[in-house]
Design an enzyme around this catalytic site. Structure first.
Site, PDB file in Angstrom:
ATOM      1  N   ALA A  11      -4.323   3.900  -9.255  1.00 39.83           N
ATOM      2  CA  ALA A  11      -4.199   5.349  -9.055  1.00 39.83           C
ATOM      3  C   ALA A  11      -3.367   5.872 -10.234  1.00 39.83           C
ATOM      4  CB  ALA A  11      -3.544   5.631  -7.707  1.00 39.83           C
ATOM      5  N   ARG A  33      -8.489  -2.082  -5.606  1.00 39.12           N
ATOM      6  CA  ARG A  33      -9.222  -2.448  -4.380  1.00 39.12           C
ATOM      7  C   ARG A  33     -10.659  -1.949  -4.450  1.00 39.12           C
ATOM      8  NH1 ARG A  33      -7.015  -0.057   1.228  1.00 39.12           N
ATOM      9  NH2 ARG A  33      -7.371   1.873   0.061  1.00 39.12           N
ATOM     10  N   VAL A  74       0.396  -0.236  -5.905  1.00 37.27           N
ATOM     11  CA  VAL A  74      -0.300   0.384  -4.777  1.00 37.27           C
ATOM     12  C   VAL A  74       0.704   1.168  -3.939  1.00 37.27           C
ATOM     13  CG1 VAL A  74      -2.033  -1.441  -4.756  1.00 37.27           C
ATOM     14  CG2 VAL A  74      -0.072  -1.599  -3.203  1.00 37.27           C
ATOM     15  N   SER A 128      10.772   5.540 -12.986  1.00 31.76           N
ATOM     16  CA  SER A 128      10.929   6.984 -12.821  1.00 31.76           C
ATOM     17  C   SER A 128      10.362   7.733 -14.023  1.00 31.76           C
ATOM     18  CB  SER A 128      12.397   7.359 -12.667  1.00 31.76           C
ATOM     19  OG  SER A 128      12.508   8.777 -12.625  1.00 31.76           O
ATOM     20  N   LYS A 182      16.839   2.718  -8.174  1.00 35.44           N
ATOM     21  CA  LYS A 182      15.821   3.779  -8.252  1.00 35.44           C
ATOM     22  C   LYS A 182      15.961   4.723  -7.046  1.00 35.44           C
ATOM     23  CE  LYS A 182      12.277   6.292  -9.155  1.00 35.44           C
ATOM     24  NZ  LYS A 182      11.129   6.397  -8.363  1.00 35.44           N
ATOM     25  N   ASN A 186      16.743   8.732  -7.092  1.00 32.99           N
ATOM     26  CA  ASN A 186      15.984   9.779  -6.397  1.00 32.99           C
ATOM     27  C   ASN A 186      16.886  10.639  -5.515  1.00 32.99           C
ATOM     28  OD1 ASN A 186      13.844   8.452  -7.589  1.00 32.99           O
ATOM     29  ND2 ASN A 186      12.528   8.583  -5.802  1.00 32.99           N
ATOM     30  N   GLU A 189      18.498  12.991  -7.662  1.00 35.55           N
ATOM     31  CA  GLU A 189      17.466  13.980  -8.038  1.00 35.55           C
ATOM     32  C   GLU A 189      17.350  15.077  -6.960  1.00 35.55           C
ATOM     33  OE1 GLU A 189      13.656  12.143  -9.215  1.00 35.55           O
ATOM     34  OE2 GLU A 189      12.684  13.650  -7.972  1.00 35.55           O
ATOM     35  N   TYR A 190      17.392  14.679  -5.701  1.00 32.29           N
ATOM     36  CA  TYR A 190      17.344  15.656  -4.607  1.00 32.29           C
ATOM     37  C   TYR A 190      18.518  16.629  -4.724  1.00 32.29           C
ATOM     38  CZ  TYR A 190      13.810  13.567  -1.420  1.00 32.29           C
ATOM     39  OH  TYR A 190      12.665  13.121  -0.823  1.00 32.29           O
ATOM     40  N   LYS A 260       9.124  12.794   0.155  1.00 34.34           N
ATOM     41  CA  LYS A 260       8.360  11.574   0.401  1.00 34.34           C
ATOM     42  C   LYS A 260       9.208  10.483   1.026  1.00 34.34           C
ATOM     43  CE  LYS A 260       4.416  11.711  -2.668  1.00 34.34           C
ATOM     44  NZ  LYS A 260       3.819  11.139  -3.890  1.00 34.34           N
ATOM     45  N   ARG A 445      41.635   8.756  18.634  1.00 35.50           N
ATOM     46  CA  ARG A 445      40.922   7.501  18.927  1.00 35.50           C
ATOM     47  C   ARG A 445      41.834   6.539  19.682  1.00 35.50           C
ATOM     48  NH1 ARG A 445      39.637   4.492  14.576  1.00 35.50           N
ATOM     49  NH2 ARG A 445      37.841   3.517  15.566  1.00 35.50           N
TER      50      ARG A 445
HETATM   51  P1  NBP Z   1      -0.635   5.866  -4.394  1.00 37.20           P
HETATM   52  O1  NBP Z   1       0.725   5.690  -3.838  1.00 37.20           O
HETATM   53  O2  NBP Z   1      -1.369   7.100  -4.086  1.00 37.20           O
HETATM   54  O3  NBP Z   1      -1.535   4.601  -3.949  1.00 37.20           O
HETATM   55  C1  NBP Z   1      -2.903   4.541  -4.265  1.00 37.20           C
HETATM   56  C2  NBP Z   1      -3.271   3.138  -4.698  1.00 37.20           C
HETATM   57  O4  NBP Z   1      -2.960   2.202  -3.666  1.00 37.20           O
HETATM   58  C3  NBP Z   1      -4.772   3.010  -4.955  1.00 37.20           C
HETATM   59  O5  NBP Z   1      -4.950   2.147  -6.060  1.00 37.20           O
HETATM   60  C4  NBP Z   1      -5.272   2.388  -3.658  1.00 37.20           C
HETATM   61  O6  NBP Z   1      -6.484   1.686  -3.809  1.00 37.20           O
HETATM   62  C5  NBP Z   1      -4.150   1.430  -3.384  1.00 37.20           C
HETATM   63  N1  NBP Z   1      -4.126   0.887  -2.027  1.00 37.20           N
HETATM   64  C6  NBP Z   1      -3.854   1.486  -0.839  1.00 37.20           C
HETATM   65 BR1  NBP Z   1      -3.554   3.270  -0.618  1.00 37.20          BR
HETATM   66  N2  NBP Z   1      -3.891   0.657   0.207  1.00 37.20           N
HETATM   67  C7  NBP Z   1      -4.202  -0.535  -0.322  1.00 37.20           C
HETATM   68  C8  NBP Z   1      -4.372  -1.805   0.243  1.00 37.20           C
HETATM   69  N3  NBP Z   1      -4.200  -2.017   1.549  1.00 37.20           N
HETATM   70  N4  NBP Z   1      -4.706  -2.817  -0.584  1.00 37.20           N
HETATM   71  C9  NBP Z   1      -4.868  -2.624  -1.886  1.00 37.20           C
HETATM   72  N5  NBP Z   1      -4.698  -1.432  -2.512  1.00 37.20           N
HETATM   73  C10 NBP Z   1      -4.352  -0.406  -1.723  1.00 37.20           C
HETATM   74  O7  NBP Z   1      -0.595   5.668  -5.995  1.00 37.20           O
HETATM   75  P2  NBP Z   1       0.402   6.290  -7.083  1.00 37.20           P
HETATM   76  O8  NBP Z   1       0.695   7.724  -6.847  1.00 37.20           O
HETATM   77  O9  NBP Z   1      -0.168   5.866  -8.374  1.00 37.20           O
HETATM   78  O10 NBP Z   1       1.779   5.510  -6.831  1.00 37.20           O
HETATM   79  C11 NBP Z   1       1.874   4.114  -6.889  1.00 37.20           C
HETATM   80  C12 NBP Z   1       3.300   3.723  -6.549  1.00 37.20           C
HETATM   81  O11 NBP Z   1       4.190   4.294  -7.518  1.00 37.20           O
HETATM   82  C13 NBP Z   1       3.796   4.242  -5.194  1.00 37.20           C
HETATM   83  O12 NBP Z   1       4.670   3.325  -4.621  1.00 37.20           O
HETATM   84  C14 NBP Z   1       4.545   5.497  -5.559  1.00 37.20           C
HETATM   85  O13 NBP Z   1       5.509   5.862  -4.598  1.00 37.20           O
HETATM   86  C15 NBP Z   1       5.178   5.070  -6.866  1.00 37.20           C
HETATM   87  N6  NBP Z   1       5.594   6.156  -7.746  1.00 37.20           N
HETATM   88  C16 NBP Z   1       4.841   7.265  -7.891  1.00 37.20           C
HETATM   89  C17 NBP Z   1       5.241   8.272  -8.746  1.00 37.20           C
HETATM   90  C18 NBP Z   1       4.402   9.493  -8.933  1.00 37.20           C
HETATM   91  O14 NBP Z   1       4.856  10.408  -9.649  1.00 37.20           O
HETATM   92  N7  NBP Z   1       3.210   9.561  -8.359  1.00 37.20           N
HETATM   93  C19 NBP Z   1       6.407   8.126  -9.475  1.00 37.20           C
HETATM   94  C20 NBP Z   1       7.146   6.969  -9.347  1.00 37.20           C
HETATM   95  C21 NBP Z   1       6.724   5.988  -8.483  1.00 37.20           C
HETATM   96  P3  NBP Z   1      -7.903   2.460  -3.585  1.00 37.20           P
HETATM   97  O15 NBP Z   1      -8.163   3.154  -4.892  1.00 37.20           O
HETATM   98  O16 NBP Z   1      -8.864   1.374  -3.318  1.00 37.20           O
HETATM   99  O17 NBP Z   1      -7.717   3.399  -2.446  1.00 37.20           O
END
Ligand code: NBP
Length: 479
Positions: A11, A33, A74, A128, A182, A186, A189-190, A260, A445
């Site tokens: 993602a 996946r 993921v 981050s 991390k 965060n 950050e809040y 989140k 107390r």
């Molecule tokens: P998401 O948190 O939205 O997760 C989507 C990914 O997880 C997809 O690749 C999906 O595969 C996979 N997935 C799921 Br849902 N369930 C699964 C399972 N049971 N087995 C295998 N794969 C699975 O992605 P993201 O926003 O890129 O964030 C990834 C991580 O980074 C998270 O922990 C997030 O909190 C963290 N993070 C995000 C940010 C941000 O700004 N977004 C910043 C810092 C950290 P699929 O494609 O097959 O559904």
């Protein structure tokens, strides 16, 4: 051809980290996946560097050089365990499994111990900087074993943000240390965002300064001690006009802040550690209150404000800037204090100067201030018990105190909620006052629960026989 690292979970974050690695010259094996995300990445950005397309976990593992490095990106929670379960049987001792998502540090500790039993390294990495940071250089906070870092660290350092040429990536400490740091990042950050919101509200509701004019004020503030990414983007958001209505963008956005969960985790952990992170806690509660839309609508028709009138001083804008700066410093001080408490609890040798150093670029709380915070902790013998006790910060905050008090008092008179401004000031006063009403708490107390107390004039633990003749006896504290 074999890959130096594999990324599973493509993602936005996984895809951008994979691209960042490839752009830095590493061959990256790709896995998701569902194959669509892999193919989408290759179709759009296959030219970024060397990628190996894999469809199954077995193919992913087979495509990697040894020791294998697999980066899991993921969704945090059960999906991480599910991916680990399918990976572990395919790996060999010495391989490294990396979780770069926002996992809870207790999950990371559990997973690290479970994988260690298979002679596998598990590295929980805090990342981050959002999606842009992941692509162009995030701030990276890796935990896990030192041995794993020796193999993985150079790659992470290469793709990380740089501050004056120095990588914003350092080994943080064993097991869950990276994810803990991390999480606290965060939390800060809040608080950082909430104090900016409180300043905005005071300038708008108190001084009647419209968002477009505030954008100029925040731009100006960004060139001083408040200089930071969040102040910079505040100016951008406040200066933005809604194309549909012509109104300030900030006026057409529903005022219910989402979350989140990492802020909440920080507060829960702070409570467990007994660490007074009131600024971070109030910022989490402020988001929660903002989202109680139904109650807020009802309250508007029922709860009286009885706001006073206040003649604002000519220095009001500058007062708000100083109150913002002081409250922000308190949030950092509280976050760092929490890191110190966690280091003791979990046996982590956290280097606070290094942690501050890797927040200087790439991450959301990046700020000029962090360079000074880093310097405050750089000399081991001079490390302060609390950030606010560093001579430079003690002086800076002392200079802000009169304005800070005026601003909080004005906000209270005007009925403008400033939970973090006021909680931070209360923390500051709580820290510096020679006597606190905790003495009375101890007395209460002891009366209702025989919880005992210590005396100011000597050693020992005591209990007063409140229900008898009120004589004092020496007690063994069993509570
Ligand atoms: P998401 O948190 O939205 O997760 C989507 C990914 O997880 C997809 O690749 C999906 O595969 C996979 N997935 C799921 Br849902 N369930 C699964 C399972 N049971 N087995 C295998 N794969 C699975 O992605 P993201 O926003 O890129 O964030 C990834 C991580 O980074 C998270 O922990 C997030 O909190 C963290 N993070 C995000 C940010 C941000 O700004 N977004 C910043 C810092 C950290 P699929 O494609 O097959 O559904």
């Amino acid at each position: 051809m074999s890959a130096q690292i594999g990324v599973t979970g493509l993602a936005v974050m996984g895809a951008n980290l994979a691209r960042n690695l490839a752009r830095n010259g590493y061959t990256v094996a790709l896995h998701n996946r569902s194959i669509e995300k892999t193919d989408y990445l290759l179709e759009k950005h296959g030219g970024d560097g060397e990628f190996i397309r894999t469809e199954t976990m077995q193919e992913l593992v087979d495509s990697l050089e040894k020791p294998r490095r697999v980066l899991i990106m993921v969704k945090a929670g059960a999906p991480v365990d599910s991916v680990i379960d399918s990976l572990v049987p395919l790996l060999e001792p010495g391989d490294i499994v990396i979780d770069g998502g926002n996992s809870h540090y207790e999950d990371t500790r559990r997973r690290e111990a479970a994988l260690a039993a298979h002679d596998l390294h598990f590295v929980g990495v805090g990342v981050s900087g959002g999606e842009e940071g992941a692509l162009l250089g995030p701030s990276i906070m890796p935990g896990g074993s030192r041995e794993a870092y020796d193999s993985l660290g150079p790659m992470l350092e290469k793709i990380s943000a740089k501050y004056n040429g120095e990588p914003c990536c350092r080994w943080i400490g064993t097991d869950g240390a990276g994810h803990f740091v991390k999480m606290v990042h965060n939390g800060i950050e809040y608080a950082d965002m909430q104090v900016i919101g409180e300043a905005f509200d005071l300038l708008r509701s108190g001084a009647g300064i419209e968002p477009a004019d505030q954008a100029k004020i925040f731009t100006d503030w960004n060139s001083g001690t408040l200089s930071s990414f969040l102040i910079e983007i505040t100016a951008e958001v406040l200066g933005h006009t809604d194309a549909r209505t012509g109104k300030p963008f900030v006026d057409v956005v529903v005022d219910a802040a989402g979350q989140k969960g990492t802020g909440r985790w920080t507060v829960v952990s702070a409570l467990a550690l007994g660490s007074p992170t009131s600024g971070i806690a109030e910022s989490v509660f402020a988001r929660a209150l903002s989202s109680q839309t139904e109650q807020r609508v009802l309250a508007q028709g029922i709860l009286q404000g009885h706001e006073g009138t206040v003649e604002l001083p000519e220095t009001f804008v500058e007062d708000v800037r100083l109150a913002l700066y002081a409250s922000k410093l308190v949030s950092y001080a509280q976050g760092i204090d929490m890191l110190t408490a966690a280091a003791k609890e979990y046996g982590w040798d956290l280097r606070l100067d290094e942690i501050a150093s890797l927040w200087r670029a790439g991450c959301i709380i990046r700020a000029e201030l962090l360079d000074d915070i880093m310097k405050a902790y750089a000399v081991a013998e001079e490390r302060p018990a609390n950030l606010l006790l560093t001579p430079a910060f003690a002086e800076a905050i002392a200079g802000a105190v009169p304005a800070w008090r005026r601003v909080v008092a004005t906000a209270v008179q005007l009925g403008i909620p400033v939970p973090v401004f006021s909680a931070s000031l209360a923390y500051y006063d709580g820290l510096r006052r020679p006597r606190l009403p905790a003495a009375l708490t101890q007395g209460l107390r002891d009366l209702f629960g025989a919880h005992t107390y210590n005396r100011v004039d000597g050693e020992g633990t005591f209990h007063t026989l409140w229900g008898e003749d009120r004589s004092e006896i020496e007690a063994v504290d069993t509570h």
